[in-house]
Scaffold this motif. Structure first.
Motif, mmCIF file in Angstrom:
data_model
loop_
_atom_site.group_PDB
_atom_site.id
_atom_site.type_symbol
_atom_site.label_atom_id
_atom_site.label_comp_id
_atom_site.label_asym_id
_atom_site.label_seq_id
_atom_site.Cartn_x
_atom_site.Cartn_y
_atom_site.Cartn_z
ATOM 1 N N THR A 128 30.051 54.072 46.627
ATOM 2 C CA THR A 128 30.457 52.579 46.309
ATOM 3 C C THR A 128 31.553 52.300 45.131
ATOM 4 O O THR A 128 31.999 53.372 44.478
ATOM 5 N N ILE A 129 32.099 51.320 45.007
ATOM 6 C CA ILE A 129 33.207 50.933 44.204
ATOM 7 C C ILE A 129 32.517 49.973 43.109
ATOM 8 O O ILE A 129 32.251 48.791 43.448
ATOM 9 N N ASP A 130 32.705 50.209 41.821
ATOM 10 C CA ASP A 130 32.291 49.493 40.938
ATOM 11 C C ASP A 130 32.690 48.025 40.788
ATOM 12 O O ASP A 130 33.833 47.863 41.085
ATOM 13 N N HIS A 131 31.633 47.014 40.538
ATOM 14 C CA HIS A 131 32.023 45.587 40.176
ATOM 15 C C HIS A 131 32.248 45.712 38.486
ATOM 16 O O HIS A 131 31.432 45.087 37.834
ATOM 17 N N SER A 132 33.243 45.934 38.056
ATOM 18 C CA SER A 132 33.600 46.082 36.662
ATOM 19 C C SER A 132 35.096 45.939 36.397
ATOM 20 O O SER A 132 36.005 46.168 37.141
ATOM 21 N N TYR A 133 35.280 45.572 34.966
ATOM 22 C CA TYR A 133 36.878 45.357 34.469
ATOM 23 C C TYR A 133 37.353 46.758 34.561
ATOM 24 O O TYR A 133 38.469 46.856 34.962
ATOM 25 N N VAL A 134 36.658 47.844 34.275
ATOM 26 C CA VAL A 134 37.456 48.929 34.008
ATOM 27 C C VAL A 134 37.867 49.226 35.603
ATOM 28 O O VAL A 134 38.849 50.192 35.841
ATOM 29 N N GLN A 135 37.125 49.168 36.692
ATOM 30 C CA GLN A 135 37.334 49.581 37.938
ATOM 31 C C GLN A 135 38.713 48.609 38.249
ATOM 32 O O GLN A 135 39.377 49.036 39.114
ATOM 33 N N LYS A 137 41.103 48.164 36.486
ATOM 34 C CA LYS A 137 42.219 48.800 35.785
ATOM 35 C C LYS A 137 42.517 49.964 36.681
ATOM 36 O O LYS A 137 43.818 50.409 37.069
ATOM 37 N N VAL A 138 41.803 50.618 37.431
ATOM 38 C CA VAL A 138 41.776 51.756 38.264
ATOM 39 C C VAL A 138 42.552 51.227 39.511
ATOM 40 O O VAL A 138 43.535 51.886 39.971
ATOM 41 N N ASP A 139 42.024 50.049 39.821
ATOM 42 C CA ASP A 139 42.464 49.603 41.114
ATOM 43 C C ASP A 139 44.297 49.224 40.944
ATOM 44 O O ASP A 139 45.002 49.452 42.124
ATOM 45 N N ALA A 140 44.657 48.767 39.904
ATOM 46 C CA ALA A 140 45.771 48.554 39.381
ATOM 47 C C ALA A 140 46.762 49.848 39.376
ATOM 48 O O ALA A 140 47.941 49.528 39.089
ATOM 49 N N GLY A 141 46.089 50.992 39.123
ATOM 50 C CA GLY A 141 47.047 52.206 38.727
ATOM 51 C C GLY A 141 46.874 52.283 37.409
ATOM 52 O O GLY A 141 47.550 53.192 37.013
#
Length: 247
Positions: A128-135, A137-141
């Motif tokens: 699963t992919i977290d529902h978080s602020y840091v995630q 940032k990962v999604d944005a690269g």
């Protein structure tokens, strides 16, 4: 299919364990597994996670995405209603991850940063992919996935049961066709932050049972745990062909 389950939940370096987890066998070939990580302090987190688990386990499963979404919505509504009971519960929230299996099909969903991992052939194939602020940032690269564990904002959630404005749920869009040898791990952030995915695979390869898999990962976690480290909880589910040993 038959299912073998092992659960570990500890307070870690905290006085109170605000995590909760449980499972229920609903028929010889169907079951539900649930994990929740409570938030809110003053006892509210502990209440929220327990109520979420109770609600999520209350209905017999269907291996359908809509069933998962409906159950998590029901748990969210119970948490929201409970926020008005006492002053101490006004801020209670919880994450949730829910796995349901019926016959040879399984489906899952989550809200927050409690995770589900699927291992097939000993390898991690889905998570699963977290529902978080840091995630985000990962999604944005801007960050690598491995950096989530150490980021100063890793606990900033974008979704939880009890959050105002409604609940956000991510559900696997299609049921999974189960295979003997599949292994699932449900884990709160206090667990997965201290056990790497590659280590989950290593311990899985060595383990003769779901319980020993949990024990191997627990040993790694304890080698890193320091100070007032978080509550941690994990649920291991092994899939066996009908007629194999399971519990």
């Amino acid at each position: 299919m038959l299912f073998e389950t092992s659960i570990l939940s500890r307070p870690g370096g905290r006085e109170v364990n605000e995590d909760a987890a449980n499972w229920r066998a609903c028929a010889p070939d169907s079951a539900i597994w649930v994990l929740a990580d409570g938030l809110g302090g003053h006892g509210g987190g502990e209440v929220a996670s327990q109520r979420a688990v109770e609600t999520l386990l209350a209905a017999d499963p269907a291996a359908e995405p809509a069933w998962i979404a409906d159950r998590i919505q029901a748990a969210h509504e119970r948490i929201v209603a409970g926020q008005n009971e006492t002053f101490e519960l006004r801020n209670m929230h919880t994450t949730a991850v829910l796995l349901a299996a019926v016959g040879e099909r399984a489906v899952w969903g989550h809200c927050g940063d409690s995770r589900l991992y699927l291992f097939r052939g000993g390898q991690l194939v889905e998570q699963t992919i977290d529902h978080s602020y840091v995630q985000t940032k990962v999604d944005a690269g801007d960050l690598q996935p491995r950096e989530i564990r150490f980021h100063e904002d890793r606990n900033r959630l974008l979704a939880s049961l009890g959050m105002s404005g409604g609940v956000r749920v991510t559900v696997r869009p299609e049921p999974l066709a189960l295979q003997p040898g599949d292994a699932f791990l449900l884990a709160s952030d206090g667990f997965w932050e201290l056990v790497l995915e590659t280590e989950m695979e290593v311990e899985l390869a060595k383990a003769p049972s779901a319980e020993s898999w949990i024990a191997g990962m627990h040993t790694r976690l304890m080698s890193r745990a320091e100070g007032e480290y978080d509550n941690y909880t994990a649920v291991a589910v092994w899939v066996h062909a009908g007629g194999e040993q399971a519990q």
